[in-house]
Design a protein around this motif. Structure first.
Motif, PDB file in Angstrom:
ATOM      1  N   ALA A  57       0.822  -1.215   0.000  1.00 32.36           N
ATOM      2  CA  ALA A  57       0.000   0.000   0.000  1.00 32.36           C
ATOM      3  C   ALA A  57       0.855   1.264   0.000  1.00 32.36           C
ATOM      4  O   ALA A  57       0.386   2.335  -0.404  1.00 32.36           O
ATOM      5  N   GLU A  58       2.075   1.164   0.503  1.00 31.73           N
ATOM      6  CA  GLU A  58       3.015   2.284   0.479  1.00 31.73           C
ATOM      7  C   GLU A  58       4.366   1.734   0.028  1.00 31.73           C
ATOM      8  O   GLU A  58       5.321   1.690   0.804  1.00 31.73           O
ATOM      9  N   ASP A  59       4.419   1.322  -1.239  1.00 35.45           N
ATOM     10  CA  ASP A  59       5.583   0.564  -1.693  1.00 35.45           C
ATOM     11  C   ASP A  59       6.854   1.384  -1.807  1.00 35.45           C
ATOM     12  O   ASP A  59       7.933   0.831  -2.021  1.00 35.45           O
ATOM     13  N   GLU A  60       6.763   2.710  -1.623  1.00 30.19           N
ATOM     14  CA  GLU A  60       7.969   3.542  -1.680  1.00 30.19           C
ATOM     15  C   GLU A  60       8.570   3.740  -0.288  1.00 30.19           C
ATOM     16  O   GLU A  60       9.703   4.180  -0.152  1.00 30.19           O
ATOM     17  N   MET A  61       7.796   3.399   0.761  1.00 28.80           N
ATOM     18  CA  MET A  61       8.242   3.635   2.128  1.00 28.80           C
ATOM     19  C   MET A  61       8.775   2.342   2.745  1.00 28.80           C
ATOM     20  O   MET A  61       8.199   1.272   2.581  1.00 28.80           O
ATOM     21  N   PHE A  62       9.879   2.470   3.505  1.00 32.11           N
ATOM     22  CA  PHE A  62      10.509   1.320   4.141  1.00 32.11           C
ATOM     23  C   PHE A  62      10.765   1.609   5.616  1.00 32.11           C
ATOM     24  O   PHE A  62      10.895   2.766   6.024  1.00 32.11           O
ATOM     25  N   ALA A  63      10.840   0.530   6.382  1.00 32.46           N
ATOM     26  CA  ALA A  63      11.201   0.618   7.796  1.00 32.46           C
ATOM     27  C   ALA A  63      12.210  -0.476   8.107  1.00 32.46           C
ATOM     28  O   ALA A  63      12.254  -1.513   7.430  1.00 32.46           O
ATOM     29  N   LEU A  64      13.003  -0.259   9.136  1.00 29.22           N
ATOM     30  CA  LEU A  64      13.950  -1.249   9.630  1.00 29.22           C
ATOM     31  C   LEU A  64      13.605  -1.597  11.073  1.00 29.22           C
ATOM     32  O   LEU A  64      13.237  -0.716  11.858  1.00 29.22           O
TER      33      LEU A  64
END
Length: 563
Positions: A57-64
């Protein structure tokens, strides 16, 4: 293991079929050549094993997600994290497993941040996906007033066995959460873990009882096993190996250790475990757990002091990390992350604080919320403002707040639990919360029960205040004891109707212990109590509970249609 399961690939869930074709370890060998701007569901499943999270749904945003063994973190690591967070303008969230999440990365920055962390000793490996997650203990392990056996050395050995090992990277049937405590009392319960080693005594020897099969909605069960401290690492390995070899890999929602026990029984699962070790162990000893005394100031065994930085419902800033790092270094103190989502500075020679902190709520565990999680219905951390925070803090009531049924706020392992949902029951679609009540979490006796109601967000404060006021007028000083002695002697439907009726009528009448035989459904005696005290509101004791709950709740919160 991968070779063994190829024969029955038609019975495997999609993630298991993926592992058969290419193991996560093999996939992640190519991580530095990946184009993070173009990834699919298969990539997401693999990347989780390296601690990298992304949602379609937010394929440009990432988290670690970062793991800190037993919550131990150094002042130097705090400074490194602050530097990275400032450089990429990230949000920091602490988790209920003494881990940390960094949100706000994108496809152009996620790999460089991931590499910098791992190259500097902060691991992101196996923090998501089908792995042994961060192994947790009480924040006062080895140093607190209740500490009997320091377990950190054992946790180090456990992590060494599984971390960065190709055989275990993403190859378990499902996640495994492990907790171990050598303390007589703990700040938080560990019975939500798949595997829990709890302090116990047998034949005047202190060791650990084993509990298996916990999860966010279930309590770990007594395995009737007592281990000496020197045996727990080997038993941990046996549990992981047996689950790895024999755990369920079919329907994804039925693959936790809990479901394996449900299918084969505790003794059946233990037979598999016992094949993976050479230990001679005894049956369960006497559990040494007691309730944590929240009323007295915390000093450590050596009489040194503790400073607790209460986070903003698990949110914390890079600047705060810098200040805490400096403070800990100046005082030669130790820093630990608690599973209560707060930061602890241990070993202070004087009761000093590094700075004034406006965050004062210490007993609420809140999930990431829809700001950072696509599964959540609510902006959980900001929506805590709808709760009676002063009362919760005054009475040290443990409250778990989840934004969906996955239960990351551990809403059933606490005194009061909430799940943020949505409903149209009262008119237009709006946010409303499920209410859970009465968990007996310290000794792993029962999870909190659902009251069969959705309370509109704007009404949460008043509804919870009625419940807490009931506690205030009891003879008990601890909400969990009040639950055991009063609330849990009544059915959940009765409690729901009781609190709705009190809120509707403003009646000042308070419950006593129910001496009748407890029933899961609203009993005849409970119906008579409701009709006696609320005879102008509940007229007929032959009501259907769900219909009466709906009638009373709509009477309170149903919106009038616009003319």
């Amino acid at each position: 293991m991968i070779v063994e399961i190829k024969i029955n690939t038609d019975k495997l869930n999609w993630r298991e079929r993926l592992k058969v074709e290419l193991t996560p370890y093999e996939y992640l060998q190519n991580i530095e050549n990946m184009h993070f701007s173009v990834i699919g569901d298969n990539d997401r499943a693999y990347l989780e094993n390296a601690g990298i999270y992304n949602h379609e749904a937010e394929d440009e945003m990432f988290a670690l997600r970062l793991r800190f063994n037993a919550g131990r973190i150094s002042p130097e690591q705090l400074l490194l994290l602050a530097k990275i967070v400032k450089r990429y303008d990230l949000d920091i969230i602490l988790t209920a497993r003494a881990q940390m999440q960094l949100h706000g990365l994108d496809s152009s920055t996620v790999l460089s941040a991931w590499k910098e962390l791992n190259e500097n000793g902060i691991s992101t490996w196996q923090t998501l996906g089908d792995n042994v997650r961060n192994i947790v203990t009480d924040v006062y392990d080895g140093v607190g007033k209740y500490a009997e056996i320091e377990v950190y050395p054992y946790i180090q050995q456990m992590q060494e066995y599984i971390l960065n090992k190709p055989r275990f990277i993403g190859l378990l049937p499902r996640r495994i959460s492990v907790g171990i405590s050598g303390n007589r009392a703990n700040l938080n319960s560990f019975f939500a873990n798949d595997l829990f080693f709890a302090l116990a005594e047998k034949d005047e020897v202190k060791g650990f009882n084993v509990y298996l099969g916990g999860k966010n909605s279930e309590l770990a069960q007594d395995a009737n096993v007592f281990l000496n401290p020197t045996q727990i690492v080997e038993y941990f390995i046996a549990v992981i190996e047996s689950f790895h070899l024999h755990g369920l890999r079919g329907t994804r929602s039925k693959t936790r250790l809990f479901h394996w026990i449900e299918k084969e029984g505790m003794e059946g699962v233990k037979k598999h475990i016992d094949k993976e070790h050479s230990l001679q162990y005894q049956t369960a000893g006497i559990l040494l757990l007691q309730r944590y005394d929240k009323t007295t100031p915390t000093r450590l065994k050596d009489n040194s002091f503790v400073y607790v930085y209460y986070t903003d419902f698990a949110r914390v800033s890079a600047d705060t990390f810098i200040k805490l790092s400096k403070f800990a270094s100046e005082h030669k103190a130790e820093v630990r992350l608690g599973i209560d989502q707060h930061i602890y500075i241990l070993g202070l020679q004087n009761p000093v604080s590094p700075f004034e902190n406006s965050h004062t709520t210490s007993t609420i565990s809140a999930c990431a919320g829809n700001e950072h999680c696509n599964f959540s219905f609510w902006h959980v951390k900001d929506d805590t403002r709808y709760l009676p925070l002063e009362l919760i803090q005054k009475h040290k009531i443990i409250l778990g707040f989840s934004g969906c049924i996955k239960g990351c706020g551990k809403h059933q392992h606490c005194d009061i639990g909430l799940i943020g949902m949505q409903t149209s029951s009262y008119g237009h679609p709006q946010e409303a919360a499920r209410i859970y009540l009465g968990g007996e979490h310290t000794f792993g006796l029962s999870v909190a029960r659902y009251l069969n109601i959705l309370v509109p967000k704007d009404a949460l404060h008043d509804f919870l205040k009625v419940i807490i006021t009931e506690f205030e007028h009891s003879i008990y000083k601890d909400f969990e004891v009040f639950s055991k002695e009063v609330l849990n002697t009544y059915s959940a439907d009765f409690l729901c109707l009781w609190f709705l009726a009190k809120l509707s009528t403003k009646t000042k009448i308070f419950l006593q212990k129910n001496e009748e035989v407890f029933e899961d459904v609203c009993s005849q005696g409970e119906r008579e109590i409701l009709c006696k005290y609320f005879n102008t509101l509940i007229l007929d004791k032959n009501f259907k509970c769900s219909s009466e709950i709906s009638r009373l709740s709509k009477g309170l919160w149903k919106e009038e249609p616009e003319v």
